[in-house]
Write a protein that holds these residues in place. Sequence first.
Motif, PDB file in Angstrom:
ATOM      1  N   ARG A 217      -7.448 -10.127   8.695  1.00  0.00           N
ATOM      2  CA  ARG A 217      -8.113  -9.505   7.561  1.00  0.00           C
ATOM      3  C   ARG A 217      -7.168  -9.564   6.372  1.00  0.00           C
ATOM      4  O   ARG A 217      -5.956  -9.425   6.517  1.00  0.00           O
ATOM      5  CB  ARG A 217      -8.494  -8.065   7.874  1.00  0.00           C
ATOM      6  CG  ARG A 217      -9.489  -7.936   9.018  1.00  0.00           C
ATOM      7  CD  ARG A 217      -9.722  -6.474   9.380  1.00  0.00           C
ATOM      8  NE  ARG A 217     -10.263  -5.754   8.238  1.00  0.00           N
ATOM      9  CZ  ARG A 217      -9.804  -4.576   7.812  1.00  0.00           C
ATOM     10  NH1 ARG A 217      -8.767  -4.015   8.389  1.00  0.00           N
ATOM     11  NH2 ARG A 217     -10.366  -3.963   6.791  1.00  0.00           N
ATOM     12  N   ALA A 218      -7.732  -9.767   5.184  1.00  0.00           N
ATOM     13  CA  ALA A 218      -6.889  -9.932   4.003  1.00  0.00           C
ATOM     14  C   ALA A 218      -7.613  -9.448   2.758  1.00  0.00           C
ATOM     15  O   ALA A 218      -8.842  -9.519   2.654  1.00  0.00           O
ATOM     16  CB  ALA A 218      -6.484 -11.396   3.832  1.00  0.00           C
ATOM     17  N   LEU A 219      -6.836  -8.943   1.819  1.00  0.00           N
ATOM     18  CA  LEU A 219      -7.337  -8.596   0.488  1.00  0.00           C
ATOM     19  C   LEU A 219      -7.443  -9.870  -0.345  1.00  0.00           C
ATOM     20  O   LEU A 219      -6.695 -10.814  -0.106  1.00  0.00           O
ATOM     21  CB  LEU A 219      -6.372  -7.613  -0.193  1.00  0.00           C
ATOM     22  CG  LEU A 219      -6.142  -6.280   0.520  1.00  0.00           C
ATOM     23  CD1 LEU A 219      -4.955  -5.568  -0.123  1.00  0.00           C
ATOM     24  CD2 LEU A 219      -7.385  -5.420   0.466  1.00  0.00           C
ATOM     25  N   PRO A 220      -8.331  -9.952  -1.330  1.00  0.00           N
ATOM     26  CA  PRO A 220      -9.273  -8.905  -1.757  1.00  0.00           C
ATOM     27  C   PRO A 220     -10.590  -8.923  -1.017  1.00  0.00           C
ATOM     28  O   PRO A 220     -11.454  -8.084  -1.303  1.00  0.00           O
ATOM     29  CB  PRO A 220      -9.485  -9.251  -3.228  1.00  0.00           C
ATOM     30  CG  PRO A 220      -9.421 -10.741  -3.270  1.00  0.00           C
ATOM     31  CD  PRO A 220      -8.359 -11.119  -2.265  1.00  0.00           C
ATOM     32  N   ARG A 221     -10.778  -9.840  -0.055  1.00  0.00           N
ATOM     33  CA  ARG A 221     -12.060  -9.915   0.650  1.00  0.00           C
ATOM     34  C   ARG A 221     -12.305  -8.663   1.478  1.00  0.00           C
ATOM     35  O   ARG A 221     -13.376  -8.071   1.441  1.00  0.00           O
ATOM     36  CB  ARG A 221     -12.069 -11.152   1.544  1.00  0.00           C
ATOM     37  CG  ARG A 221     -13.357 -11.336   2.348  1.00  0.00           C
ATOM     38  CD  ARG A 221     -13.214 -12.440   3.392  1.00  0.00           C
ATOM     39  NE  ARG A 221     -12.266 -12.059   4.429  1.00  0.00           N
ATOM     40  CZ  ARG A 221     -11.183 -12.759   4.733  1.00  0.00           C
ATOM     41  NH1 ARG A 221     -10.875 -13.858   4.063  1.00  0.00           N
ATOM     42  NH2 ARG A 221     -10.379 -12.359   5.699  1.00  0.00           N
ATOM     43  N   ASP A 222     -11.304  -8.252   2.260  1.00  0.00           N
ATOM     44  CA  ASP A 222     -11.455  -7.125   3.183  1.00  0.00           C
ATOM     45  C   ASP A 222     -10.740  -5.901   2.625  1.00  0.00           C
ATOM     46  O   ASP A 222      -9.543  -5.711   2.867  1.00  0.00           O
ATOM     47  CB  ASP A 222     -10.881  -7.484   4.558  1.00  0.00           C
ATOM     48  CG  ASP A 222     -11.522  -8.720   5.153  1.00  0.00           C
ATOM     49  OD1 ASP A 222     -12.758  -8.739   5.235  1.00  0.00           O
ATOM     50  OD2 ASP A 222     -10.799  -9.655   5.521  1.00  0.00           O
ATOM     51  N   VAL A 223     -11.449  -5.074   1.881  1.00  0.00           N
ATOM     52  CA  VAL A 223     -10.814  -3.875   1.317  1.00  0.00           C
ATOM     53  C   VAL A 223     -11.006  -2.670   2.225  1.00  0.00           C
ATOM     54  O   VAL A 223     -10.415  -1.612   2.002  1.00  0.00           O
ATOM     55  CB  VAL A 223     -11.359  -3.570  -0.090  1.00  0.00           C
ATOM     56  CG1 VAL A 223     -11.009  -4.682  -1.050  1.00  0.00           C
ATOM     57  CG2 VAL A 223     -12.879  -3.371  -0.054  1.00  0.00           C
ATOM     58  N   GLY A 224     -11.818  -2.790   3.228  1.00  0.00           N
ATOM     59  CA  GLY A 224     -12.029  -1.688   4.148  1.00  0.00           C
ATOM     60  C   GLY A 224     -12.713  -2.187   5.397  1.00  0.00           C
ATOM     61  O   GLY A 224     -13.239  -3.300   5.425  1.00  0.00           O
ATOM     62  N   PRO A 225     -12.692  -1.398   6.483  1.00  0.00           N
ATOM     63  CA  PRO A 225     -12.014  -0.108   6.538  1.00  0.00           C
ATOM     64  C   PRO A 225     -10.499  -0.278   6.618  1.00  0.00           C
ATOM     65  O   PRO A 225     -10.008  -1.249   7.180  1.00  0.00           O
ATOM     66  CB  PRO A 225     -12.558   0.524   7.818  1.00  0.00           C
ATOM     67  CG  PRO A 225     -12.901  -0.649   8.687  1.00  0.00           C
ATOM     68  CD  PRO A 225     -13.394  -1.716   7.753  1.00  0.00           C
ATOM     69  N   VAL A 226      -9.801   0.666   6.055  1.00  0.00           N
ATOM     70  CA  VAL A 226      -8.341   0.634   6.038  1.00  0.00           C
ATOM     71  C   VAL A 226      -7.809   1.283   7.315  1.00  0.00           C
ATOM     72  O   VAL A 226      -8.277   2.351   7.718  1.00  0.00           O
ATOM     73  CB  VAL A 226      -7.802   1.375   4.799  1.00  0.00           C
ATOM     74  CG1 VAL A 226      -6.284   1.415   4.810  1.00  0.00           C
ATOM     75  CG2 VAL A 226      -8.319   0.715   3.525  1.00  0.00           C
ATOM     76  N   ASP A 227      -6.835   0.619   7.972  1.00  0.00           N
ATOM     77  CA  ASP A 227      -6.162   1.242   9.117  1.00  0.00           C
ATOM     78  C   ASP A 227      -5.264   2.359   8.606  1.00  0.00           C
ATOM     79  O   ASP A 227      -4.466   2.153   7.678  1.00  0.00           O
ATOM     80  CB  ASP A 227      -5.307   0.218   9.864  1.00  0.00           C
ATOM     81  CG  ASP A 227      -6.131  -0.893  10.493  1.00  0.00           C
ATOM     82  OD1 ASP A 227      -7.299  -0.649  10.819  1.00  0.00           O
ATOM     83  OD2 ASP A 227      -5.593  -2.009  10.645  1.00  0.00           O
ATOM     84  N   VAL A 228      -5.373   3.533   9.208  1.00  0.00           N
ATOM     85  CA  VAL A 228      -4.585   4.693   8.791  1.00  0.00           C
ATOM     86  C   VAL A 228      -3.842   5.251   9.997  1.00  0.00           C
ATOM     87  O   VAL A 228      -4.422   5.388  11.079  1.00  0.00           O
ATOM     88  CB  VAL A 228      -5.481   5.791   8.166  1.00  0.00           C
ATOM     89  CG1 VAL A 228      -4.646   7.014   7.796  1.00  0.00           C
ATOM     90  CG2 VAL A 228      -6.213   5.252   6.945  1.00  0.00           C
ATOM     91  N   ALA A 229      -2.574   5.553   9.825  1.00  0.00           N
ATOM     92  CA  ALA A 229      -1.775   6.171  10.885  1.00  0.00           C
ATOM     93  C   ALA A 229      -0.787   7.138  10.236  1.00  0.00           C
ATOM     94  O   ALA A 229      -0.560   7.101   9.021  1.00  0.00           O
ATOM     95  CB  ALA A 229      -1.031   5.120  11.700  1.00  0.00           C
ATOM     96  N   ALA A 230      -0.217   8.004  11.050  1.00  0.00           N
ATOM     97  CA  ALA A 230       0.742   8.987  10.533  1.00  0.00           C
ATOM     98  C   ALA A 230       1.814   9.237  11.577  1.00  0.00           C
ATOM     99  O   ALA A 230       1.578   9.100  12.784  1.00  0.00           O
ATOM    100  CB  ALA A 230       0.035  10.296  10.173  1.00  0.00           C
ATOM    101  N   THR A 231       3.009   9.590  11.111  1.00  0.00           N
ATOM    102  CA  THR A 231       4.100   9.910  12.016  1.00  0.00           C
ATOM    103  C   THR A 231       5.065  10.852  11.314  1.00  0.00           C
ATOM    104  O   THR A 231       5.031  11.015  10.090  1.00  0.00           O
ATOM    105  CB  THR A 231       4.833   8.627  12.472  1.00  0.00           C
ATOM    106  OG1 THR A 231       5.776   8.956  13.500  1.00  0.00           O
ATOM    107  CG2 THR A 231       5.570   7.970  11.319  1.00  0.00           C
TER     108      THR A 231
END
Length: 297
Positions: A217-231
């Motif tokens: 997946r690559a911008l600008p074609r694929d702007v979402g969904p965005v993978d989100v993580a936290a640590t």
Amino acid sequence: MEQDGHISHAEESGTADTTPGIPEPLVIGRRPMLRSEPGTLPKVADRRPDTELDGADLPGLTVRSVSIRGDAHRYYGTVRQDAMGLWQVGDDRLLACVADGVGSKELSHVGAVTACKAAYENFADFLEGEDLKVAADHLFDNIGNDIRREAHARGLEPGELSTTLLAAVVEGNADTHRVTLLRVGDCSAFHLRQGVWMSCFPEDEDDPEQLATSITRALPRDVGPVDVAATILNPGEMLLLCTDGLSRPMRGEQVRAQLAEWWSAPAPPSLPEFLWQLSFRVKTHDDDRTAICLWRT
């Protein structure tokens, strides 16, 4: 002579290296065919330096970052397509980005640079979002729009600037450093705790080969969904953000072990030492290599 799978340049040639200065990059495993030195200058618009090196010492946090042109790009005289960026936002936030231009696109390096810059320029809108997932999607939508505008200004189709992007938002105080990770594409993030590597994105742990076998997946074609993580980054731990030029060789146990040994040392490396470490060589891995390391001190 070989020790723990690591063969030095001097050992392989059978001579002792008595020349003062920085030694040749470490070879892990079998020696690559290509030489590890710049060739001709790339003949492209907006040519970029072969290597970028940056870093910072912030309250409770030491940062080292480098982006190195791969041996294949050096050999063929093509441009480094990776990009990176570091920005301190206010007194307690750091924005760190790594991007990897799609290899088949001649000007994807422009897209990678634009993506990192756009992440910073649109960062204020991200901070104002109340829902993290909605704010992340909105941020990457804005980044994608900025890449499209850059392409149109150059008379190009937006796909010619295709790039992946990983952004980390580090919020720190005297007690804790929280990290929010946002990405589109195959860049990776790893947590180094007590010498053990752990992926910050659960889907990477579930299927480590997934990113290598599927269409990126690559911008600008694929702007979402965005993978989100936290640590949470605790004292004595380190967070690694990287492009696939590093994450792919890290699938090998020897590479993972060597990096863990270097980066679990009592003190983070100096900038020149960090550059030398990231210049290690592994057979069949000759792509651009970009890494940002954040040590919690």
